[in-house]
Design a protein around this motif. Structure first.
Motif, PDB file in Angstrom:
ATOM      1  N   SER A  52       0.979  -1.258  -0.086  1.00 14.19           N
ATOM      2  CA  SER A  52      -0.043   0.095  -0.022  1.00 14.19           C
ATOM      3  C   SER A  52       1.031   1.240  -0.002  1.00 14.19           C
ATOM      4  O   SER A  52       2.206   1.068   0.366  1.00 14.19           O
ATOM      5  CB  SER A  52      -0.816   0.174   1.251  1.00 14.19           C
ATOM      6  OG  SER A  52      -0.177   0.018   2.450  1.00 14.19           O
ATOM      7  N   LEU A  53       0.331   2.411  -0.481  1.00 13.21           N
ATOM      8  CA  LEU A  53       0.856   3.502  -0.378  1.00 13.21           C
ATOM      9  C   LEU A  53       0.149   4.514   0.485  1.00 13.21           C
ATOM     10  O   LEU A  53      -0.884   4.812   0.092  1.00 13.21           O
ATOM     11  CB  LEU A  53       1.025   4.010  -1.964  1.00 13.21           C
ATOM     12  CG  LEU A  53       1.483   5.215  -2.186  1.00 13.21           C
ATOM     13  CD1 LEU A  53       3.123   5.827  -1.867  1.00 13.21           C
ATOM     14  CD2 LEU A  53       1.630   5.716  -3.739  1.00 13.21           C
ATOM     15  N   LEU A  54       0.916   5.256   1.355  1.00 11.37           N
ATOM     16  CA  LEU A  54       0.221   6.499   1.928  1.00 11.37           C
ATOM     17  C   LEU A  54       1.006   7.738   1.300  1.00 11.37           C
ATOM     18  O   LEU A  54       2.279   7.612   1.404  1.00 11.37           O
ATOM     19  CB  LEU A  54       0.557   6.406   3.362  1.00 11.37           C
ATOM     20  CG  LEU A  54       0.160   7.726   4.324  1.00 11.37           C
ATOM     21  CD1 LEU A  54      -1.391   7.939   4.134  1.00 11.37           C
ATOM     22  CD2 LEU A  54       0.407   7.539   5.567  1.00 11.37           C
ATOM     23  N   ILE A  55       0.369   8.598   0.775  1.00  9.88           N
ATOM     24  CA  ILE A  55       0.715   9.998   0.177  1.00  9.88           C
ATOM     25  C   ILE A  55       0.321  11.005   1.140  1.00  9.88           C
ATOM     26  O   ILE A  55      -1.096  11.267   1.168  1.00  9.88           O
ATOM     27  CB  ILE A  55       0.529  10.147  -1.232  1.00  9.88           C
ATOM     28  CG1 ILE A  55       1.312   9.058  -1.987  1.00  9.88           C
ATOM     29  CG2 ILE A  55       1.121  11.548  -1.896  1.00  9.88           C
ATOM     30  CD1 ILE A  55       0.582   9.213  -3.418  1.00  9.88           C
ATOM     31  N   MET A  56       1.148  12.015   1.827  1.00 13.72           N
ATOM     32  CA  MET A  56       0.827  13.238   2.238  1.00 13.72           C
ATOM     33  C   MET A  56       1.412  14.420   1.617  1.00 13.72           C
ATOM     34  O   MET A  56       2.509  14.601   1.480  1.00 13.72           O
ATOM     35  CB  MET A  56       1.286  13.180   3.751  1.00 13.72           C
ATOM     36  CG  MET A  56       0.814  14.296   4.544  1.00 13.72           C
ATOM     37  SD  MET A  56      -0.946  14.209   4.970  1.00 13.72           S
ATOM     38  CE  MET A  56      -1.151  15.568   6.118  1.00 13.72           C
ATOM     39  N   GLU A  57       0.335  15.284   1.155  1.00 12.98           N
ATOM     40  CA  GLU A  57       0.695  16.260   0.012  1.00 12.98           C
ATOM     41  C   GLU A  57       0.250  17.507   0.934  1.00 12.98           C
ATOM     42  O   GLU A  57       1.109  18.797   0.817  1.00 12.98           O
ATOM     43  CB  GLU A  57       0.170  16.382  -1.237  1.00 12.98           C
ATOM     44  CG  GLU A  57       0.578  14.986  -1.969  1.00 12.98           C
ATOM     45  CD  GLU A  57      -0.360  14.887  -3.163  1.00 12.98           C
ATOM     46  OE1 GLU A  57      -1.461  15.564  -3.491  1.00 12.98           O
ATOM     47  OE2 GLU A  57       0.232  14.461  -4.379  1.00 12.98           O
ATOM     48  N   SER A  58      -0.551  17.989   1.635  1.00 11.39           N
ATOM     49  CA  SER A  58      -1.029  19.122   2.350  1.00 11.39           C
ATOM     50  C   SER A  58      -1.977  18.688   3.381  1.00 11.39           C
ATOM     51  O   SER A  58      -2.272  17.586   3.672  1.00 11.39           O
ATOM     52  CB  SER A  58      -1.568  20.229   1.522  1.00 11.39           C
ATOM     53  OG  SER A  58      -2.787  19.413   0.998  1.00 11.39           O
ATOM     54  N   GLY A  59      -2.481  19.742   4.105  1.00  8.67           N
ATOM     55  CA  GLY A  59      -3.405  19.434   5.315  1.00  8.67           C
ATOM     56  C   GLY A  59      -2.732  19.011   6.544  1.00  8.67           C
ATOM     57  O   GLY A  59      -1.278  18.795   6.651  1.00  8.67           O
ATOM     58  N   THR A  60      -3.470  18.364   7.617  1.00  9.17           N
ATOM     59  CA  THR A  60      -2.967  17.919   8.650  1.00  9.17           C
ATOM     60  C   THR A  60      -3.814  16.405   9.004  1.00  9.17           C
ATOM     61  O   THR A  60      -4.865  16.417   8.686  1.00  9.17           O
ATOM     62  CB  THR A  60      -3.398  18.844   9.820  1.00  9.17           C
ATOM     63  OG1 THR A  60      -2.882  20.094   9.379  1.00  9.17           O
ATOM     64  CG2 THR A  60      -2.958  18.433  11.252  1.00  9.17           C
ATOM     65  N   MET A  61      -2.861  15.649   9.532  1.00 11.36           N
ATOM     66  CA  MET A  61      -3.280  14.238   9.727  1.00 11.36           C
ATOM     67  C   MET A  61      -2.683  13.962  11.358  1.00 11.36           C
ATOM     68  O   MET A  61      -1.692  14.186  11.557  1.00 11.36           O
ATOM     69  CB  MET A  61      -2.768  13.086   8.848  1.00 11.36           C
ATOM     70  CG  MET A  61      -3.130  11.899   9.240  1.00 11.36           C
ATOM     71  SD  MET A  61      -2.640  10.503   8.263  1.00 11.36           S
ATOM     72  CE  MET A  61      -1.152  10.222   8.932  1.00 11.36           C
ATOM     73  N   THR A  62      -3.753  13.563  12.144  1.00 13.66           N
ATOM     74  CA  THR A  62      -3.316  13.253  13.496  1.00 13.66           C
ATOM     75  C   THR A  62      -3.758  11.820  13.567  1.00 13.66           C
ATOM     76  O   THR A  62      -4.823  11.217  13.413  1.00 13.66           O
ATOM     77  CB  THR A  62      -4.237  14.085  14.515  1.00 13.66           C
ATOM     78  OG1 THR A  62      -3.725  15.597  14.364  1.00 13.66           O
ATOM     79  CG2 THR A  62      -3.535  13.562  15.872  1.00 13.66           C
ATOM     80  N   THR A  63      -3.000  11.090  14.476  1.00 11.00           N
ATOM     81  CA  THR A  63      -3.069   9.570  14.310  1.00 11.00           C
ATOM     82  C   THR A  63      -2.179   9.009  15.505  1.00 11.00           C
ATOM     83  O   THR A  63      -1.272   9.692  15.941  1.00 11.00           O
ATOM     84  CB  THR A  63      -2.377   8.827  13.174  1.00 11.00           C
ATOM     85  OG1 THR A  63      -2.697   7.379  13.431  1.00 11.00           O
ATOM     86  CG2 THR A  63      -1.047   8.944  12.705  1.00 11.00           C
TER      87      THR A  63
END
Length: 195
Positions: A1-12
């Protein structure tokens, strides 16, 4: 699988591979935005950020990863680990971005990475605990390989901030720290280098 983060905010609470048996080839790619990792509290094998397999891929050219708390399960092998990156170095491409590791007042924060960082900041409100480079002992189920402690390589800036304490002497032998641009140790911070 592939996780791409380009902008914004993610909390985990944690960013990790699957616990399902098989060949793990997951890829993480970040070009911008912010990821807040609040800390692994329930799976003892994993660091708060874990990509431990040689076939994993890590690509970072921008953005910010805030690792706010290490694994706090209290159980080995992942206990106190903030970062565990074990991919083949040829599977890592780091050309930008910042990783911030917070050392809490109640526990150490361990780091183990086979690939370099671009910008790395270690911060803490207390000198009672330390950030340390540590070997990872490996795990049986899910199967995670043992990963020896590696030198810290920072391709741009490394900063030890506030009351943070960074220890490069444990485990023996000491690990090298290589910084290609600015290495900043704030007045209230501590750096314990190897011999």
């Amino acid at each position: 699988s592939l996780l791409i983060m380009e902008s914004g905010t993610m909390t985990t609470p944690t960013l990790r591979t699957s616990a399902i048996a098989g060949t793990h080839r997951g890829e993480f790619r970040m070009t911008g935005g912010t990821i807040n990792i609040t800390g692994n509290t329930n799976i003892e094998a994993y660091a708060s950020m874990t990509l431990p397999y040689v076939d994993n891929v890590f690509r970072m050219s921008g953005g910010v990863i805030n690792i706010l708390y290490p694994n706090s399960t209290g159980f080995a092998p992942g206990n106190n680990f903030s970062i565990l990156l074990g991919m083949n170095p040829s599977n890592g491409l780091v050309t930008g971005g910042t990783i911030n590791v917070t050392v809490p007042a109640t526990r150490y924060s361990y780091i183990n990475s086979t690939i370099p960082f671009w910008n790395l900041n270690i911060t803490s409100t207390s000198a009672a605990q330390r950030a340390q480079v540590r070997s990872y002992a490996g795990n049986g189920s899910p199967v995670i390989p043992a990963i020896a402690a590696r030198p810290i390589v920072v391709l741009n800036d490394f900063s030890i901030q506030n009351n943070a304490y960074f220890d490069a002497t444990n485990p023996a032998p000491d690990v090298n720290v290589t910084v290609n641009r600015n290495f900043t140790i704030e007045t209230s911070a501590t750096y314990l280098p190897g011999n």
